[in-house]
Design a protein around this motif. Structure first.
Motif, PDB file in Angstrom:
ATOM      1  N   UNK A   1     -16.884  -8.777  43.768  1.00 56.23           N
ATOM      2  CA  UNK A   1     -15.864  -9.799  43.949  1.00 56.23           C
ATOM      3  C   UNK A   1     -15.717 -10.201  45.392  1.00 56.23           C
ATOM      4  N   UNK A   2     -14.672 -10.945  45.719  1.00 55.87           N
ATOM      5  CA  UNK A   2     -14.419 -11.445  47.052  1.00 55.87           C
ATOM      6  C   UNK A   2     -13.075 -10.916  47.553  1.00 55.87           C
ATOM      7  N   UNK A   3     -12.858 -11.097  48.867  1.00 54.26           N
ATOM      8  CA  UNK A   3     -11.561 -10.775  49.460  1.00 54.26           C
ATOM      9  C   UNK A   3     -10.767 -12.057  49.595  1.00 54.26           C
ATOM     10  N   UNK A   4      -9.531 -12.023  49.074  1.00 58.27           N
ATOM     11  CA  UNK A   4      -8.691 -13.235  49.126  1.00 58.27           C
ATOM     12  C   UNK A   4      -7.290 -12.847  49.562  1.00 58.27           C
ATOM     13  N   UNK A   5      -6.685 -13.761  50.313  1.00 59.15           N
ATOM     14  CA  UNK A   5      -5.300 -13.571  50.726  1.00 59.15           C
ATOM     15  C   UNK A   5      -4.416 -14.485  49.870  1.00 59.15           C
ATOM     16  N   UNK A   6      -3.248 -13.960  49.523  1.00 62.43           N
ATOM     17  CA  UNK A   6      -2.325 -14.718  48.661  1.00 62.43           C
ATOM     18  C   UNK A   6      -0.945 -14.640  49.289  1.00 62.43           C
ATOM     19  N   UNK A   7      -0.403 -15.824  49.643  1.00 62.91           N
ATOM     20  CA  UNK A   7       0.908 -15.865  50.295  1.00 62.91           C
ATOM     21  C   UNK A   7       2.027 -16.136  49.299  1.00 62.91           C
ATOM     22  N   UNK A   8       1.744 -16.071  48.002  1.00 57.47           N
ATOM     23  CA  UNK A   8       2.755 -16.349  46.992  1.00 57.47           C
ATOM     24  C   UNK A   8       3.768 -15.240  46.859  1.00 57.47           C
ATOM     25  N   UNK A   9       4.991 -15.584  46.457  1.00 56.30           N
ATOM     26  CA  UNK A   9       6.056 -14.596  46.297  1.00 56.30           C
ATOM     27  C   UNK A   9       5.802 -13.675  45.114  1.00 56.30           C
ATOM     28  N   UNK A  10       4.944 -14.099  44.171  1.00 58.68           N
ATOM     29  CA  UNK A  10       4.655 -13.293  42.992  1.00 58.68           C
ATOM     30  C   UNK A  10       3.369 -12.488  43.167  1.00 58.68           C
ATOM     31  N   UNK A  11       2.804 -12.466  44.364  1.00 53.31           N
ATOM     32  CA  UNK A  11       1.515 -11.801  44.591  1.00 53.31           C
ATOM     33  C   UNK A  11       1.617 -10.300  44.339  1.00 53.31           C
ATOM     34  N   UNK A  12       0.556  -9.758  43.719  1.00 51.08           N
ATOM     35  CA  UNK A  12       0.426  -8.310  43.516  1.00 51.08           C
ATOM     36  C   UNK A  12      -0.887  -7.882  44.174  1.00 51.08           C
ATOM     37  N   UNK A  13      -0.804  -6.852  45.032  1.00 50.31           N
ATOM     38  CA  UNK A  13      -2.003  -6.362  45.719  1.00 50.31           C
ATOM     39  C   UNK A  13      -3.002  -5.842  44.696  1.00 50.31           C
ATOM     40  N   UNK A  14      -4.278  -6.176  44.905  1.00 57.65           N
ATOM     41  CA  UNK A  14      -5.314  -5.800  43.940  1.00 57.65           C
ATOM     42  C   UNK A  14      -6.525  -5.262  44.675  1.00 57.65           C
ATOM     43  N   UNK A  15      -6.999  -4.061  44.229  1.00 61.29           N
ATOM     44  CA  UNK A  15      -8.180  -3.459  44.845  1.00 61.29           C
ATOM     45  C   UNK A  15      -9.429  -4.101  44.272  1.00 61.29           C
ATOM     46  N   UNK A  16     -10.505  -4.178  45.033  1.00 62.52           N
ATOM     47  CA  UNK A  16     -11.738  -4.793  44.522  1.00 62.52           C
ATOM     48  C   UNK A  16     -12.409  -3.865  43.502  1.00 62.52           C
ATOM     49  N   UNK A  17     -13.126  -4.494  42.570  1.00 63.02           N
ATOM     50  CA  UNK A  17     -13.846  -3.715  41.560  1.00 63.02           C
ATOM     51  C   UNK A  17     -15.073  -4.507  41.148  1.00 63.02           C
ATOM     52  N   UNK A  18     -16.224  -3.771  41.059  1.00 61.98           N
ATOM     53  CA  UNK A  18     -17.459  -4.446  40.665  1.00 61.98           C
ATOM     54  C   UNK A  18     -17.393  -4.883  39.203  1.00 61.98           C
ATOM     55  N   UNK A  19     -18.093  -5.967  38.918  1.00 59.20           N
ATOM     56  CA  UNK A  19     -18.305  -6.362  37.534  1.00 59.20           C
ATOM     57  C   UNK A  19     -19.615  -5.803  37.033  1.00 59.20           C
ATOM     58  N   UNK A  20     -19.717  -5.605  35.714  1.00 56.24           N
ATOM     59  CA  UNK A  20     -20.955  -5.065  35.151  1.00 56.24           C
ATOM     60  C   UNK A  20     -20.942  -5.228  33.635  1.00 56.24           C
ATOM     61  N   UNK A  21     -22.070  -4.923  33.002  1.00 58.38           N
ATOM     62  CA  UNK A  21     -22.208  -4.953  31.541  1.00 58.38           C
ATOM     63  C   UNK A  21     -22.537  -3.544  31.069  1.00 58.38           C
ATOM     64  N   UNK A  22     -21.898  -3.120  29.972  1.00 64.98           N
ATOM     65  CA  UNK A  22     -22.139  -1.788  29.442  1.00 64.98           C
ATOM     66  C   UNK A  22     -22.149  -1.845  27.911  1.00 64.98           C
ATOM     67  N   UNK A  23     -22.953  -0.968  27.310  1.00 62.52           N
ATOM     68  CA  UNK A  23     -23.066  -0.901  25.849  1.00 62.52           C
ATOM     69  C   UNK A  23     -22.550   0.463  25.383  1.00 62.52           C
ATOM     70  N   UNK A  24     -21.653   0.435  24.350  1.00 62.98           N
ATOM     71  CA  UNK A  24     -21.098   1.667  23.792  1.00 62.98           C
ATOM     72  C   UNK A  24     -21.356   1.684  22.285  1.00 62.98           C
ATOM     73  N   UNK A  25     -21.808   2.824  21.784  1.00 68.72           N
ATOM     74  CA  UNK A  25     -22.142   2.942  20.369  1.00 68.72           C
ATOM     75  C   UNK A  25     -21.381   4.125  19.775  1.00 68.72           C
ATOM     76  N   UNK A  26     -20.758   3.893  18.627  1.00 74.22           N
ATOM     77  CA  UNK A  26     -20.123   4.970  17.877  1.00 74.22           C
ATOM     78  C   UNK A  26     -20.961   5.227  16.639  1.00 74.22           C
ATOM     79  N   UNK A  27     -21.402   6.475  16.473  1.00 72.32           N
ATOM     80  CA  UNK A  27     -22.215   6.859  15.321  1.00 72.32           C
ATOM     81  C   UNK A  27     -21.359   7.738  14.406  1.00 72.32           C
TER      82      UNK A  27
END
Length: 604
Positions: free
Chosen positions: A545-571
Motif C-alpha cells: 500500500x501507500x502512505x497517506x495523510x488524512x486531516x479529517x476529524x473522523x480519521x482513524x490511524x491505520x497501519x500498512x498491510x500487504x495485499x496478497x492472494x491465499x487459498x484455503x481448503x477444508x477437507x
C-alpha cells in the motif's frame, strides 16, 4: 187530273214529316231546359248540406259549407280542449293502483277533421240522390271525425313519458351492529310511446269523444313494468325463512379437553350482536343468501375456547453452565377448524338444542419428540480462540465484543436449521449495549456503531469450519488483519453481510462462547459427523500500500498491510475417507498507512 190528284198526296207526306220533327224539337228543348235546371241546382247546392243533415246531433242542413264549418267548430270546441284520460296499468299492477294521465287534444295535435266529416254532403255532385236530398230534405246524422298531427302527438306523449317513467330500484338488506336495515324495492315503469300514440290516433280519428261522456274519454295507454333484480318479495321471503331464524337465539359452541381430573371445558356463545357482525347478506340473480365469515367466526369462537388451546413444544436443549441440558417437549392442543363453521352455519336454522355445536380439541404432537431427544448426545465438536486488542484505546471495541458474546452464547441451532450471526447478535444499537468503534469502509478504518463485531464473525466462521457443519455464507475483510487466520476470517455488516451456516447433523448444536482476559473463546457442542483437515496455502501475488495523510476529524490511524492472494481448503473425512472438500480463494487488497494530522481525530 193526274196532276191534281198527286199534289194533295205529296202535300200530306210533307206535312207528316214536319210534325215529327217538331215533337222532337220540343222534347229536346224541354230536356235542355231540365238539364240546365239540374246543373244549375247542382251548382247551387254544392256548398250546402241538405236540409235535415246533422253532425253528432248538431243541425247543419240548409247552411252554407262555411256556415256549417263555423257551427261545428263552435259546437264542438270543447271536444278539443277537454282532456282525454290515459289509464296506465303495467302488468302485475292492481287496478286500484293504476295511474291516470291527461292529454289535452289541442295540445297534442288532435283537432276536428271537418273535411272528412262533411265529405258527401257538400261539394259539387250531379248524383240524383244528392239533389233529391236537397229538394226533399234528408234525415241523416253524420259522425264527427278527428284529425291528427302525428309529430305533435308523439311529442306530447313523450313529455308524459318523461314524467311517468321510473327506473326500477333494487331492495337492500344489510346487517349492522344496530340490527337489520332494509330498503324496500321499487318497480320501474315505462309509458310506451309508439303504441300509445297508435291507440290515441286510432281512437281520435274514428271518433271525437263527447265531453259529457267521461268514460268514453278514457283510454287505456300502453305501459310496461320492470322488476328490480332484488324485489321486496324476495327480501320478505329471505327475512322470514332465513334471517329471522338465524338471529332468533344465540348459537352455543362447546368444547372439552382431556379427561378425568385433567378435563377442562369451555363454551363460546355467539349472541345476536356477534351474529350480526359475523353474517352478511349476498345477492345473486335476484336471490338472497346468508354468508358467514369463516375467519372471523373462528376468531370469535377462540375468544372463549382459546384457553383450551396450547401450542406444542418441541424437545430442545439449553446451555446450563458449560454443559447441555435437554428440555423436554410437550403436546399441544388445537381447536379443530374443519367443519366447525359449517356446523355453526347449519345451527342458525335450528331451534332449541339444535343451536348447540360441539367443537373438537385435537392433540398436536411436537415435531421433535422426547423420544428423539433421548437419542441426542453432546460433546465438543470444535473450539476456537481469538485474541483481541485491549486497553483504554479499545474500550468501545471491547464493549461491543462483550455485548455480542453475551447474545451469541447459548444459541441453539436445531437439526436442519440455519445459524445467522446477525440474528444471534440482535439489534445493533446503543440501547442494546453497542458503541462506536473503528470499522472498515472502502478499505479504510472509520468510526461505526458495533465496530469490532467482525472478530466474533471470524470466531464463528472458524468454529463452524472445524465443526464440519455446512458453511453457507461469509465475507472476508477488504484487507488482511494479522490477528486473524489468513483466508479463514469473516467480516460483518448487518443487514448486508451476514455469517451463515446450517446444522446438517441429526443433533442440535449449542454455541458456547465467553471472554477470558483478552481472548474470545467459542465451543460448538453437539455430535460431529466429520473429521476436519485444513490446508492453508502460501501467500501469493503480494502487493504493497501507500502512505497517506488524512486531516479529517473522523480519521482513524491505520497501519500498512500487504495485499496478497491465499487459498484455503477444508477437507471433510468420515472413517478416514474424504467425503467432501470446500475450497476458498481470498484476495486481500493492500492497506495504506493512514496518518491522521487533525488533532481532533478520534483515532489519531
Amino acid at each position: 187530273m193526274a196532276d191534281a190528284t198527286d199534289r194533295p198526296g205529296t202535300l200530306r207526306e210533307e206535312g207528316d214529316g214536319r210534325g215529327w220533327w217538331a215533337v222532337v224539337g220540343r222534347l229536346a228543348a224541354a230536356l235542355l231546359v231540365l238539364g240546365v235546371i239540374y246543373v244549375g241546382a247542382a251548382f247551387y247546392f254544392q256548398d250546402r248540406p241538405p236540409a235535415g243533415v246533422s253532425v253528432a246531433g248538431v243541425e247543419i242542413g240548409s247552411l252554407t259549407e262555411d256556415e256549417a264549418r263555423a257551427e261545428l267548430t263552435r259546437e264542438f270546441a270543447d271536444r278539443t280542449t277537454e282532456p282525454i284520460t290515459l289509464t296506465l296499468r303495467p302488468d302485475g299492477v292492481p287496478a286500484e293502483d293504476a295511474e291516470q294521465l291527461e292529454v289535452v287534444p289541442e295540445d297534442a295535435g288532435l283537432s276536428l277533421d271537418l273535411d272528412r266529416t262533411l265529405r258527401g254532403v257538400t261539394g259539387l255532385s250531379f248524383h240524383p240522390a244528392r239533389l233529391w236530398d236537397h229538394v226533399a230534405g234528408a234525415d241523416r246524422d253524420l259522425p264527427l271525425y278527428g284529425a291528427v298531427d302525428r309529430a305533435a302527438l308523439k311529442a306530447q306523449v313523450t313529455r308524459l313519458a318523461e314524467d311517468y317513467d321510473t327506473e326500477p330500484v333494487d331492495g337492500e338488506l344489510a346487517l349492522t351492529a344496530d340490527g337489520v336495515e332494509v330498503a324496500q324495492a321499487r318497480d320501474g315503469r315505462t309509458l310506451e310511446v309508439a303504441p300509445t300514440v297508435e291507440e290515441l290516433e286510432q281512437a281520435w280519428v274514428e271518433q271525437v269523444w263527447d265531453d259529457e261522456d267521461l268514460e268514453s274519454r278514457t283510454l287505456p295507454a300502453v305501459a310496461t313494468g320492470q322488476r328490480p333484480d332484488l324485489t321486496s318479495e324476495e327480501i320478505d321471503r329471505f327475512t322470514a325463512e332465513v334471517l329471522d331464524p338465524a338471529l332468533d337465539a344465540p348459537v352455543v359452541v362447546e368444547a372439552t379437553r382431556g379427561d378425568g381430573d385433567g378435563e377442562r371445558e369451555a363454551t363460546a356463545e355467539l349472541a345476536r350482536r356477534d351474529l350480526l357482525g359475523l353474517l352478511s347478506v349476498e345477492q345473486s340473480e335476484g336471490a338472497l343468501s346468508l354468508v358467514i365469515d369463516e375467519e372471523a367466526t373462528l376468531a370469535r369462537i377462540r375468544q372463549d375456547l382459546g384457553r383450551l388451546e396450547r401450542g406444542p413444544r418441541d424437545a430442545s436443549v439449553r446451555l446450563a453452565g458449560s454443559s447441555v441440558e435437554v428440555v423436554r417437549g410437550q403436546v399441544g392442543y388445537a381447536l379443530a377448524e374443519d367443519g366447525l363453521v359449517d356446523a355453526v352455519e347449519a345451527a342458525l336454522q335450528e331451534t332449541g338444542e339444535g343451536r348447540t355445536v360441539a367443537a373438537t380439541i385435537d392433540t398436536v404432537r411436537p415435531q421433535i419428540s422426547n423420544e428423539t431427544a433421548r437419542g441426542w448426545s453432546f460433546s465438543e465438536m470444535s473450539s476456537f480462540v481469538s485474541q483481541f486488542p485491549s486497553g483504554p484505546d479499545y474500550e468501545a471495541r471491547t464493549a461491543n465484543l462483550r455485548a455480542g458474546v453475551t447474545n451469541v452464547n447459548g444459541t441453539v441451532v436445531m437439526p436442519g436449521e440455519q445459524f445467522s450471526l446477525g440474528a444471534a447478535l440482535g439489534e445493533i444499537s446503543e440501547e442494546a449495549g453497542y458503541a462506536e468503534a473503528p470499522v472498515i469502509v472502502d478499505g479504510q478504518l472509520v468510526m461505526g456503531l458495533g465496530g469490532g463485531l467482525s472478530q466474533i464473525s471470524t470466531v464463528v466462521f472458524n468454529a463452524s469450519w472445524f465443526a464440519g457443519v455446512q458453511l453457507d455464507a461469509h465475507t472476508t475483510h477488504t484487507f488482511y488483519i494479522p490477528r486473524y487466520p489468513a483466508g479463514r476470517e469473516a467480516t460483518l455488516a448487518i443487514p448486508y453481510i451476514d455469517n451463515l451456516w446450517t446444522n446438517d447433523t441429526d443433533t442440535p448444536v449449542v454455541v458456547r462462547t465467553w471472554i477470558s482476559g483478552d481472548e474470545i473463546h467459542m465451543v460448538f457442542l453437539g455430535d460431529r459427523r466429520y473429521t476436519v483437515r485444513t490446508i492453508d496455502g502460501e501467500r501469493q501475488n503480494i502487493t504493497e500500500g501507500e502512505r497517506r495523510e488524512d486531516d479529517g476529524e473522523e480519521c482513524v490511524t491505520q497501519a500498512p498491510e500487504d495485499g496478497f492472494t491465499i487459498r484455503n481448503i477444508r477437507v471433510l473425512l468420515q472413517g478416514g475417507e474424504e467425503v467432501r472438500r470446500d475450497d476458498f480463494t481470498t484476495t486481500y487488497e493492500p492497506a495504506d498507512e493512514i496518518v491522521c494530522t487533525n488533532p481532533s481525530a478520534p483515532g489519531r
